[in-house]
Design a protein around this motif. Structure first.
Motif, PDB file in Angstrom:
ATOM      1  N   ARG A   1      13.638 -23.616   7.859  1.00 50.85           N
ATOM      2  CA  ARG A   1      13.234 -23.830   6.760  1.00 50.85           C
ATOM      3  C   ARG A   1      13.041 -25.514   6.128  1.00 50.85           C
ATOM      4  NH1 ARG A   1      16.336 -19.504   5.754  1.00 50.85           N
ATOM      5  NH2 ARG A   1      18.177 -20.741   5.205  1.00 50.85           N
ATOM      6  N   ALA A   2      13.998 -25.958   6.619  1.00 51.65           N
ATOM      7  CA  ALA A   2      13.959 -27.590   6.395  1.00 51.65           C
ATOM      8  C   ALA A   2      13.111 -28.278   7.141  1.00 51.65           C
ATOM      9  CB  ALA A   2      15.283 -28.331   7.023  1.00 51.65           C
ATOM     10  N   ALA A   3      12.858 -27.879   8.632  1.00 52.36           N
ATOM     11  CA  ALA A   3      11.516 -28.309   9.415  1.00 52.36           C
ATOM     12  C   ALA A   3      10.260 -28.041   8.817  1.00 52.36           C
ATOM     13  CB  ALA A   3      11.732 -28.003  10.594  1.00 52.36           C
ATOM     14  N   SER A   4      10.171 -26.875   8.252  1.00 55.10           N
ATOM     15  CA  SER A   4       8.711 -26.394   7.755  1.00 55.10           C
ATOM     16  C   SER A   4       8.451 -27.198   6.576  1.00 55.10           C
ATOM     17  CB  SER A   4       8.974 -25.174   7.436  1.00 55.10           C
ATOM     18  OG  SER A   4       7.583 -24.297   6.862  1.00 55.10           O
ATOM     19  N   GLU A   5       9.519 -27.479   5.556  1.00 55.49           N
ATOM     20  CA  GLU A   5       9.370 -28.099   4.576  1.00 55.49           C
ATOM     21  C   GLU A   5       8.721 -29.630   4.757  1.00 55.49           C
ATOM     22  OE1 GLU A   5      12.655 -27.950   1.884  1.00 55.49           O
ATOM     23  OE2 GLU A   5      12.502 -25.671   1.793  1.00 55.49           O
ATOM     24  N   LEU A   6       9.611 -30.358   5.716  1.00 55.67           N
ATOM     25  CA  LEU A   6       9.100 -31.583   6.103  1.00 55.67           C
ATOM     26  C   LEU A   6       7.905 -31.682   6.540  1.00 55.67           C
ATOM     27  CD1 LEU A   6      12.982 -32.922   7.176  1.00 55.67           C
ATOM     28  CD2 LEU A   6      11.485 -33.540   5.218  1.00 55.67           C
ATOM     29  N   LEU A   7       7.696 -30.857   7.597  1.00 53.97           N
ATOM     30  CA  LEU A   7       6.332 -30.787   8.540  1.00 53.97           C
ATOM     31  C   LEU A   7       5.036 -30.331   7.458  1.00 53.97           C
ATOM     32  CD1 LEU A   7       7.367 -29.446  11.797  1.00 53.97           C
ATOM     33  CD2 LEU A   7       6.540 -31.652  11.387  1.00 53.97           C
ATOM     34  N   ASP A   8       5.345 -29.606   6.524  1.00 58.21           N
ATOM     35  CA  ASP A   8       4.312 -29.143   5.494  1.00 58.21           C
ATOM     36  C   ASP A   8       3.632 -30.523   4.590  1.00 58.21           C
ATOM     37  OD1 ASP A   8       4.388 -26.676   6.195  1.00 58.21           O
ATOM     38  OD2 ASP A   8       5.277 -25.889   4.351  1.00 58.21           O
ATOM     39  N   ASP A   9       4.612 -31.392   4.586  1.00 58.80           N
ATOM     40  CA  ASP A   9       4.061 -32.662   3.842  1.00 58.80           C
ATOM     41  C   ASP A   9       3.100 -33.667   4.658  1.00 58.80           C
ATOM     42  OD1 ASP A   9       5.780 -32.078   1.539  1.00 58.80           O
ATOM     43  OD2 ASP A   9       7.032 -33.255   2.390  1.00 58.80           O
ATOM     44  N   LEU A  10       3.040 -33.127   5.986  1.00 58.10           N
ATOM     45  CA  LEU A  10       1.954 -33.949   6.768  1.00 58.10           C
ATOM     46  C   LEU A  10       0.555 -33.155   6.666  1.00 58.10           C
ATOM     47  CD1 LEU A  10       3.938 -34.327  10.283  1.00 58.10           C
ATOM     48  CD2 LEU A  10       3.925 -36.089   8.160  1.00 58.10           C
ATOM     49  N   ASP A  11      -0.618 -34.082   7.034  1.00 58.81           N
ATOM     50  CA  ASP A  11      -1.869 -33.428   6.834  1.00 58.81           C
ATOM     51  C   ASP A  11      -2.051 -32.959   8.063  1.00 58.81           C
ATOM     52  OD1 ASP A  11      -4.270 -32.815   6.138  1.00 58.81           O
ATOM     53  OD2 ASP A  11      -5.124 -34.898   6.334  1.00 58.81           O
ATOM     54  N   THR A  12      -1.758 -31.802   8.592  1.00 57.22           N
ATOM     55  CA  THR A  12      -2.076 -31.171   9.814  1.00 57.22           C
ATOM     56  C   THR A  12      -2.796 -29.888   9.649  1.00 57.22           C
ATOM     57  OG1 THR A  12      -0.232 -29.816   9.841  1.00 57.22           O
ATOM     58  CG2 THR A  12       0.176 -32.098  10.802  1.00 57.22           C
ATOM     59  N   SER A  13      -3.400 -29.672  11.007  1.00 56.43           N
ATOM     60  CA  SER A  13      -4.016 -28.200  11.058  1.00 56.43           C
ATOM     61  C   SER A  13      -2.831 -27.146  11.102  1.00 56.43           C
ATOM     62  CB  SER A  13      -4.790 -28.175  12.219  1.00 56.43           C
ATOM     63  OG  SER A  13      -4.051 -28.207  13.586  1.00 56.43           O
TER      64      SER A  13
END
Length: 175
Positions: A63-75
């Motif tokens: 959950r923590a990783a997903s929240e942090l990675l969701d802030d990136l502009d990625t596919s």
């Protein structure tokens, strides 16, 4: 409409983004594997801690990783947070310390192979409880980390011998 980037973060970017959060929770990132050939692409974060990872911890770290990675502009990607697995070679003093009390098979620089229960681990040596002699007496051998070519944890299906645990410095503890 905003067009999203079709890029994924690099291994280094993922580590830099997540390592602080994982460290605060008491875990180290051992590796990040980004598989762009999978559909959808996959980001696997391999983490470990002194007490290993249980399913609740993996879920919280995910959950923590997903929240942090969701802030990136990625596919779009699939995120996986996992433990190193039993077949991971032990290569650092931390790996050996975390495997304390487990049975390991060690290959030495001279080609010899020795199996036993891992005891105390320092920055330069490990203690290994081994069976020796015709009566299979137990003895503790100090092995220099610099002489270890390969070391892996062995899967055990039976409870450990209490005397082995005692010699490994784990009497009364669960492994």
């Amino acid at each position: 409409m905003v067009e999203r980037s079709s890029r994924l973060p690099s291994q280094r970017q993922v580590i830099e983004l997540l390592e602080g959060e994982f460290a605060r929770a008491g875990y180290d990132i051992e590796d990040v594997v980004i598989d762009t050939s999978a559909r959808p692409p996959r980001i696997a974060v391999v983490a470990d801690g002194d007490d290993g990872l249980d399913l609740d911890t993996i879920a919280a770290l995910s959950r923590a990783a997903s929240e942090l990675l969701d802030d990136l502009d990625t596919s779009p990607y699939v995120l996986e947070v996992t433990s190193p697995g039993v077949d991971r070679p032990l290569t650092t003093p931390t790996h050996f310390r975390r495997a304390r009390g487990r049975r390991v098979e060690i290959t030495l620089t001279d080609g010899a192979t020795v199996s036993g229960r891992l005891g105390d681990c320092g920055d330069e040596t490990v203690a290994l409880v081994v069976r020796e002699g015709s009566r299979a007496d137990l003895a503790v051998h100090e092995i220099a980390l610099s002489t270890i070519v390969n070391a892996v944890v062995q899967v055990e299906f039976s409870p450990p011998n209490p005397r082995e645990l005692e010699l490994a410095g784990l009497a009364g503890e669960e492994t």
